[in-house]
Design an enzyme around this catalytic site. Sequence first.
Site, mmCIF file in Angstrom:
data_model
loop_
_atom_site.group_PDB
_atom_site.id
_atom_site.type_symbol
_atom_site.label_atom_id
_atom_site.label_comp_id
_atom_site.label_asym_id
_atom_site.label_seq_id
_atom_site.Cartn_x
_atom_site.Cartn_y
_atom_site.Cartn_z
ATOM 1 N N SER A 101 0.814 -1.204 0.000
ATOM 2 C CA SER A 101 0.000 0.000 0.000
ATOM 3 C C SER A 101 0.858 1.268 0.000
ATOM 4 C CB SER A 101 -0.941 -0.039 1.212
ATOM 5 O OG SER A 101 -1.887 0.990 1.165
ATOM 6 N N ASP A 253 -2.079 5.937 -3.518
ATOM 7 C CA ASP A 253 -0.995 5.212 -2.864
ATOM 8 C C ASP A 253 -0.567 4.076 -3.789
ATOM 9 O OD1 ASP A 253 -3.368 3.807 -2.567
ATOM 10 O OD2 ASP A 253 -2.806 2.942 -0.648
ATOM 11 N N ASP A 255 -1.073 0.848 -4.104
ATOM 12 C CA ASP A 255 -2.014 -0.109 -4.700
ATOM 13 C C ASP A 255 -3.337 0.530 -5.086
ATOM 14 O OD1 ASP A 255 -2.920 0.275 -2.089
ATOM 15 O OD2 ASP A 255 -3.622 -1.782 -1.865
ATOM 16 N N ASP A 257 -5.878 1.817 -3.582
ATOM 17 C CA ASP A 257 -7.160 1.619 -2.902
ATOM 18 C C ASP A 257 -7.561 2.865 -2.121
ATOM 19 O OD1 ASP A 257 -5.333 1.421 -0.826
ATOM 20 O OD2 ASP A 257 -6.208 -0.394 0.039
#
Length: 462
Positions: A101, A253, A255, A257
């Site tokens: 992340s 960020d 990833d 999400d």
Amino acid sequence: MMRMNTKKRLFGTDGVRGVANRDLTCEMAFALGAQAVQLLGPKLVIGRDTRVSGNMLESALVAGITSRGGTALLAGVIPTPAVALLTRELAANGGVVISASHNPPEYNGIKIFDAEGFKLTSELEDQLEAALQAVVAQDNNKSKETSGPLPTGTDIGRAVQIVDAHERYVSHAVKAFRGEGLSLKGFTVAVDCGNGASHYSTPATLRNLDAEVVVINDTGDGSVINVGSGSTDLSQLVDLVKSSGADVGIAHDGDADRVIAVSAAGMEIDGDYIEAICALDRLATRGIPGNTVVSTVMCNIGFVQAMEQAGLQVLQTPVGDVNVLATMREGGYTIGGEQSGHMIFLEHNTTGDGLVTALMLLAALQRSGKSLDILANEAMKKYPQTLINVRIANRESLNTNAAIAAAIERAEEELQSSGGGRVLIRASGTEPLVRVMVEAAEKDIADNVAQSLADTVWAELA
């Protein structure tokens, strides 16, 4: 059932995470892949972000899956919410994301979705934890007990590339925005991909919706993922917004999400602002189930006050989008999020989705006909908030330390006598940190109280 090793728990608030090849090893990835087949089923979608260690861990994970006769459906470098979507669309038994992340490049992690695209229940996570603890303890006998006879010949599993993974996700996001009955024609959007997994999907979606798009940090260089860029450092995006004349900037960020936005004037629009703007927009256009939104204990006092003034209840959970989601599912609520930029719109996806969140913010912005600066300031008044991360590995006594408890009590008394505020001190679930957060009526008060508390935490626990 394996007996749990007494070592420190490996699953945190968002899967297993640590420095790749030291805290998170190939052996652990292999064990997770093998155990995921046994617990969830044989067909698993695999996605990752751009980190250098992603290939290594993906190979080990796939080896674990195929060694148990499973099929690994490889989505490649792709955002976390896309893995949740693909898991449902491809009728897989689960999905696995290899990502740390927002953490620095040397970190990596593994988080797992069930067949519906939701993060695992605590019961399933505990079973995976047991398998990992056996690996960490190098307890081969326990590993053999859970694996059973291994497949051979044509029963060994396979790895299959998903050739249209990105196209499926982009199509999903485009459909979500077009369902609002709007277009982004005439909008200029600046995007900082943070050298992470969003480098294709976010620019492609925005261009598909007729926006003018200017992009930075979209090379997918995992050696510098999140370094001075993306949602953890907005300085480059602020400069890009101002130099390009963009209406809004968005930063992901690693990833993707989560998302943090920047206004045309350079104002940071965090998850509290985004949730407030979107909630008020939805309340006005279609209503909100249960007149309730969900956030965490980290949300700003100003967010709670703004929602209550609009007639909305705010349910606050422990930090972690898994906690937000659990509360949403239990109560049938559709909007939830975190100040960090994790937002969940359950009508569109089963997990935090930075791209869809950005699109819902843009929809609210377009409907309002106002600038993002004005819209944000009308949505809520933010109390000054100071967050200090104290790097401490041994945090077990944080909640039982008498000196820290006394310091918190003194701080709360000081805040109440100077216009109100609050204190929150907690251990990070993903890093060796104690997070000290203070909100106050004035920024200098928040800064001073937070620093005093951080000094106490360091003196007592370091």
